[in-house]
Write an enzyme that holds these catalytic residues in place. Structure first.
Site, mmCIF file in Angstrom:
data_model
loop_
_atom_site.group_PDB
_atom_site.id
_atom_site.type_symbol
_atom_site.label_atom_id
_atom_site.label_comp_id
_atom_site.label_asym_id
_atom_site.label_seq_id
_atom_site.Cartn_x
_atom_site.Cartn_y
_atom_site.Cartn_z
ATOM 1 N N ASP A 10 -5.531 1.096 55.042
ATOM 2 C CA ASP A 10 -5.136 1.342 56.419
ATOM 3 C C ASP A 10 -6.307 2.021 57.136
ATOM 4 O OD1 ASP A 10 -3.352 1.805 58.682
ATOM 5 O OD2 ASP A 10 -3.265 3.877 57.990
ATOM 6 N N ASP A 12 -6.061 4.104 60.714
ATOM 7 C CA ASP A 12 -5.702 5.370 61.360
ATOM 8 C C ASP A 12 -4.931 6.282 60.406
ATOM 9 O OD1 ASP A 12 -6.705 5.010 64.093
ATOM 10 O OD2 ASP A 12 -5.290 3.344 64.161
#
Length: 213
Positions: A10, A12
């Site tokens: 991922d 953020d």
């Protein structure tokens, strides 16, 4: 430790600690509208348009894309701090011949800015990028992780994912990834474990040990 076919990361809250920047943007937008600030964790790991379209709130009945555009105008124009271990993990994976994908609910421009300004890398540092624009259904739907594995040509059961949100953890598991590590930058460890994370870390440095050597 069995073979690692790829890292699925991922962006953020996992590679870059961007949640404080985004939070300031949402708070400024809600203040501008005169709305009470909701529990902003409903946005973490998910596409904002999906949240505005499906979750009840003062935005109900408004066009999700329009609301998101207004929010983005309030987000500070600055790069996020790198999560410790992020740059080393990307570089070490490449050196070890382990494929790597970024699977994010953000858009392409933010991915590039984060890689260049936050991590001191380039788009060519990763093999595959799957953004909000690449799938119809965002996290917690597994489409993004499934597409990343398809583009990488790897078995998701042999991949390792890293996520900072319960929605992201569930998305990776739903795509068949068996080893999903939580990164406790945004949500506490218990919530990430409840979602199915096999382990939870404060940052990405512990994942370097999965490369061996």
């Amino acid at each position: 430790m069995t073979e690692v076919s790829a890292f699925l990361l991922d962006l953020d809250g996992t590679l870059v600690d961007s949640e404080p920047i985004h939070r300031r943007g949402y708070e400024a937008y809600f203040a501008h509208r005169g709305w009470d600030v909701p529990d902003l964790t409903i946005f973490t790991g998910r596409r904002a348009e999906d949240v505005f379209a499906t979750e009840p709130g003062p935005w109900s009945g408004l066009d999700p894309a329009t609301v998101l555009a207004e929010v983005l105008r309030h987000v500070p124009d600055e790069a996020a701090e790198a999560v410790p271990g992020a740059r080393d993990l990307i570089q070490s994976a490449a050196a070890a011949g382990v494929r790597l994908a970024i699977v994010t609910s953000a858009g392409p421009a933010w991915v590039e800015r984060s890689l260049v300004e936050s991590l001191g890398l380039s788009l060519t540092s990763v093999d595959v990028v799957v953004t909000a624009r690449d799938v119809v259904d965002g996290k917690p739907h597994p489409a993004g992780f499934a597409l990343a594995c398809e583009r990488l040509g790897v078995d998701p059961a042999l991949a390792v994912a890293a996520e900072d949100s319960p929605a992201g953890v569930r998305a990776a598991l739903g795509a068949g990834v068996r080893r999903v590590h939580g990164v406790a930058t945004t949500h506490d460890a218990d919530r990430l474990r409840e979602a199915g994370a096999v382990d939870v870390h404060d940052d990405l440095r512990p994942l370097l040990g999965l490369l061996g050597g």
